[in-house]
Design a protein around this motif. Structure first.
Motif, PDB file in Angstrom:
ATOM      1  N   ALA A  42       0.829  -1.207   0.000  1.00 41.30           N
ATOM      2  CA  ALA A  42       0.000   0.000   0.000  1.00 41.30           C
ATOM      3  C   ALA A  42       0.866   1.261   0.000  1.00 41.30           C
ATOM      4  O   ALA A  42       0.594   2.227  -0.714  1.00 41.30           O
ATOM      5  CB  ALA A  42      -0.941  -0.004   1.201  1.00 41.30           C
ATOM      6  N   TYR A  43       1.937   1.250   0.803  1.00 39.32           N
ATOM      7  CA  TYR A  43       2.815   2.422   0.862  1.00 39.32           C
ATOM      8  C   TYR A  43       3.628   2.605  -0.421  1.00 39.32           C
ATOM      9  O   TYR A  43       4.154   3.696  -0.656  1.00 39.32           O
ATOM     10  CB  TYR A  43       3.767   2.307   2.056  1.00 39.32           C
ATOM     11  N   ARG A  97       2.336   2.456  -3.361  1.00 43.13           N
ATOM     12  CA  ARG A  97       1.450   3.065  -4.359  1.00 43.13           C
ATOM     13  C   ARG A  97       1.435   4.583  -4.176  1.00 43.13           C
ATOM     14  O   ARG A  97       1.109   5.083  -3.090  1.00 43.13           O
ATOM     15  CB  ARG A  97       0.021   2.538  -4.217  1.00 43.13           C
ATOM     16  N   TYR A 114      -1.762   6.385  -2.873  1.00 45.15           N
ATOM     17  CA  TYR A 114      -2.213   6.135  -1.499  1.00 45.15           C
ATOM     18  C   TYR A 114      -2.406   7.472  -0.777  1.00 45.15           C
ATOM     19  O   TYR A 114      -1.538   8.344  -0.813  1.00 45.15           O
ATOM     20  CB  TYR A 114      -1.195   5.268  -0.764  1.00 45.15           C
ATOM     21  N   TRP A 115      -3.520   7.616  -0.081  1.00 46.72           N
ATOM     22  CA  TRP A 115      -3.860   8.876   0.596  1.00 46.72           C
ATOM     23  C   TRP A 115      -2.834   9.209   1.676  1.00 46.72           C
ATOM     24  O   TRP A 115      -2.602   8.424   2.588  1.00 46.72           O
ATOM     25  CB  TRP A 115      -5.266   8.770   1.190  1.00 46.72           C
ATOM     26  N   ARG A 140       0.354   9.272   1.670  1.00 43.21           N
ATOM     27  CA  ARG A 140       1.323   8.174   1.735  1.00 43.21           C
ATOM     28  C   ARG A 140       2.596   8.561   2.490  1.00 43.21           C
ATOM     29  O   ARG A 140       3.063   7.818   3.352  1.00 43.21           O
ATOM     30  CB  ARG A 140       1.677   7.736   0.309  1.00 43.21           C
ATOM     31  N   LYS A 184       8.201  -2.677   1.136  1.00 47.65           N
ATOM     32  CA  LYS A 184       7.937  -1.512   0.279  1.00 47.65           C
ATOM     33  C   LYS A 184       9.125  -1.244  -0.653  1.00 47.65           C
ATOM     34  O   LYS A 184       8.954  -1.015  -1.861  1.00 47.65           O
ATOM     35  CB  LYS A 184       7.673  -0.281   1.135  1.00 47.65           C
ATOM     36  N   TYR A 240      -6.430  -3.733  -7.188  1.00 51.24           N
ATOM     37  CA  TYR A 240      -5.274  -3.784  -6.307  1.00 51.24           C
ATOM     38  C   TYR A 240      -5.046  -5.186  -5.737  1.00 51.24           C
ATOM     39  O   TYR A 240      -3.921  -5.671  -5.703  1.00 51.24           O
ATOM     40  CB  TYR A 240      -5.446  -2.791  -5.151  1.00 51.24           C
TER      41      TYR A 240
END
Length: 297
Positions: free
Chosen positions: A100-101, A103, A106-107, A109, A160, A181
């Motif tokens: 997720a990190y 991407r 990502y909000w 991030r 990551k 995703y």
């Protein structure tokens, strides 16, 4: 086939280099070898320091007596269970958050990623941690071994960084075909992440297997004691155990063979050996994962 031309200097360097690493390897291995040969040798000779390189009076009674200690089977089951379950959940949690990190969409991030990094340098301490675990109902709870380790900042950073080293075109092509995703994560990222997953698995399994502080602070029931904590207790009571085993009515026990030193070394081998047997199978993935996971931050 092109043969490299060796000079006298390079040959001497290779000999010295190989000799140094052989010597270094022997130095690393010798403590484990020394403990092992003392556990299978005559205990009187071991206690008097007469066993150095070759075992004498070989027997396996020390291991038989250690494995006969009460509660050892249940404790081993708890340790194996927490190691397997904890490692699997750590892999899932850290891999998913690390992906997720990685991407860019990502909000916030960067903010959340820096928050994870800060957690590596600062912690609240034992007392706030204990109060929090108590409020969460983790006293005398098997999940106290598992849930706090599901996500680790260090493993998240490793995963990551590794994902960011993979070609972006792999995901882009799947995204064009309509893959979401979760599909991209499960079908593309995870299969390509075996080296870093093996690296995290080694770290997480060793941490789970060796941990006993959580048992010390959170667990009151002997049914949830881990093997490490139980053997830690036995190490602190080694003289009492030696006397108890000497006076045992078991027919295979020689009253004059058991000593605190033999019990201490046998317990150390029992704790260390299982995790040492796992490492060789993951070593090649471990080295590759560390190298690739450290390319950039």
């Amino acid at each position: 086939m092109i043969r490299e031309k060796r000079t006298v200097g390079s040959t001497i360097f290779n000999i010295i280099n190989i000799g140094f690493f052989i010597l270094f390897t022997l130095i690393c291995i010798f403590p484990f070898y020394y403990m092992f040969i003392n556990t299978i040798s005559d205990n009187y000779l071991a206690a008097t320091g007469k066993i150095l390189l070759i075992p004498k009076g070989i027997h396996l009674k020390n291991y038989a007596e250690i494995f006969s200690l009460p509660g050892l089977g249940q404790a081993a089951f708890i340790s194996i269970s927490r190691t397997i379950i904890g490692t699997l959940l750590t892999l899932i949690g850290s891999a998913f958050l690390g992906y997720a990190y990685s991407r860019k969409e990502y909000w916030m991030r960067k903010f959340w990623y820096r928050f994870v990094i800060i957690s590596l340098y600062f912690n609240a301490g034992i007392i706030p941690w204990f109060i929090m675990m108590k409020n969460l109902g983790m006293i005398n709870n098997f999940w106290a071994y598992i849930l706090p380790t599901v996500v680790s900042g260090f493993y998240v950073i490793l995963f990551k960084t590794y994902v960011e080293s993979l070609p972006a075109s792999l995901e882009e092509s799947a995204q064009i075909d309509g893959a979401g995703y979760m599909v991209r994560f499960s079908k593309i990222i995870l299969p390509l992440s075996a080296p870093i997953l093996a690296t995290i698995a080694v770290f997480a399994s060793v941490a789970q297997w060796n941990s006993f502080m959580d048992t010390l602070f959170l667990i009151r029931s002997s049914k949830l004691f881990t093997l490490q904590f139980l053997l830690y207790q036995y190490l602190n009571q080694v003289n009492v155990i030696a006397e108890a085993l000497k006076t045992s009515t078991h027919p295979s026990v020689n009253p004059f063979e058991l000593t605190p030193i033999s019990i201490r070394m046998t317990i150390s081998i029992v704790v260390v050996l299982p995790i040492m047997l796992v490492y060789p199978f993951l070593q090649r993935f471990f080295i590759k994962g560390i190298l690739l996971g450290a390319v950039k931050g």
